[in-house]
Design an enzyme around this catalytic site. Structure first.
Site, mmCIF file in Angstrom:
data_model
loop_
_atom_site.group_PDB
_atom_site.id
_atom_site.type_symbol
_atom_site.label_atom_id
_atom_site.label_comp_id
_atom_site.label_asym_id
_atom_site.label_seq_id
_atom_site.Cartn_x
_atom_site.Cartn_y
_atom_site.Cartn_z
ATOM 1 N NE ARG A 52 -3.528 2.132 2.578
ATOM 2 C CZ ARG A 52 -3.314 3.484 3.233
ATOM 3 N NH1 ARG A 52 -1.954 3.530 3.664
ATOM 4 N NH2 ARG A 52 -4.274 4.407 3.378
ATOM 5 C CB SER A 121 -11.967 -1.530 3.883
ATOM 6 O OG SER A 121 -10.658 -1.663 3.587
ATOM 7 C CE LYS A 150 -7.511 4.009 5.144
ATOM 8 N NZ LYS A 150 -8.244 3.133 4.696
#
Length: 223
Positions: A52, A121, A150
């Protein structure tokens, strides 16, 4: 499904969820490589790797993905790419993880085919059930603790985490703000494992950090 070119059962996939490590090059010091850090994490006990990296050029992302895929194959650890479905298909990664605002799970499944791992998610039971119906193989649920990694992370209570785990037939991993100091608070919630970034990659000894986390997670999922 297939992982590293060979058949993988649903039970094997669930077992690989124990310590799910998500990369973050933010923590790299000068002269260090992300691939080396991933190798250290796997040696310490990481059982699943997600690449990621939001701010890499297309060429650098492809290079990192190729190198990390090879490391994961060496250790027989599943390797997925965050969000970039077409890159995952091009490189024959083991799969993809998508968020609620990314490509819809059913479209991802259509592109990747039936043998690839699809993670989604979710923050609610409704999102979880929909993702499962669209072909998700596992769910990442969170943030279960406060997190700085995040900006758009929504908090998910531990009760909701448990409700999601009870509602679906696929593995659920907890994500968001998990550390060695709070991970045991997730005991009894029905999860298959945890997903972390800084709890591994921000640590001075990545291998030791992964090892300690894996030992703790094992105590909360083996009930």
């Amino acid at each position: 499904m297939k992982v590293n070119g060979h058949d993988y059962t649903k039970e094997q996939l669930k077992e690989s969820m124990l310590l799910y490590a998500i990369t973050d090059r933010y923590w790299l010091k000068e002269g260090e490589s992300l691939t080396d850090k991933v190798r250290e994490a796997i040696r310490g006990g990481a059982t699943f790797i997600q690449l990621r990296e939001k701010n890499l050029s297309e060429d650098l992302m492809r290079k990192e993905a190729i190198e990390i895929k090879e490391i994961c194959r060496e250790y027989d650890v599943p390797f997925v790419i965050n969000d970039d479905v077409m890159l995952a298909k091009e490189l024959d990664a083991d799969g993809v993880h998508v968020g609620q605002d990314d490509m819809k799970a059913e479209k991802v499944r259509e592109i990747l085919g039936p043998d690839k791992i699809l993670g989604v998610s979710a923050q609610t039971v409704e999102e979880a059930l929909l993702a499962q119906s669209m072909g998700a193989d596992y769910l990442g649920v969170g943030a279960v603790f406060k997190t700085g990694s995040k900006d758009d992370a929504r908090d998910v209570s531990h009760d909701t985490l448990q409700e999601i785990a009870n509602a679906v037939d696929i593995p659920v991993i907890a994500i968001g703000g998990i550390t060695k100091n709070n991970v045991l608070e997730l005991k009894g919630r029905g999860i298959a494992g945890i997903s972390v970034i800084s709890a591994i990659f921000a640590q001075p000894d990545i291998e030791a950090a992964a090892s300690e986390l894996r030992d703790k997670v094992r105590t909360i999922v083996e009930e």
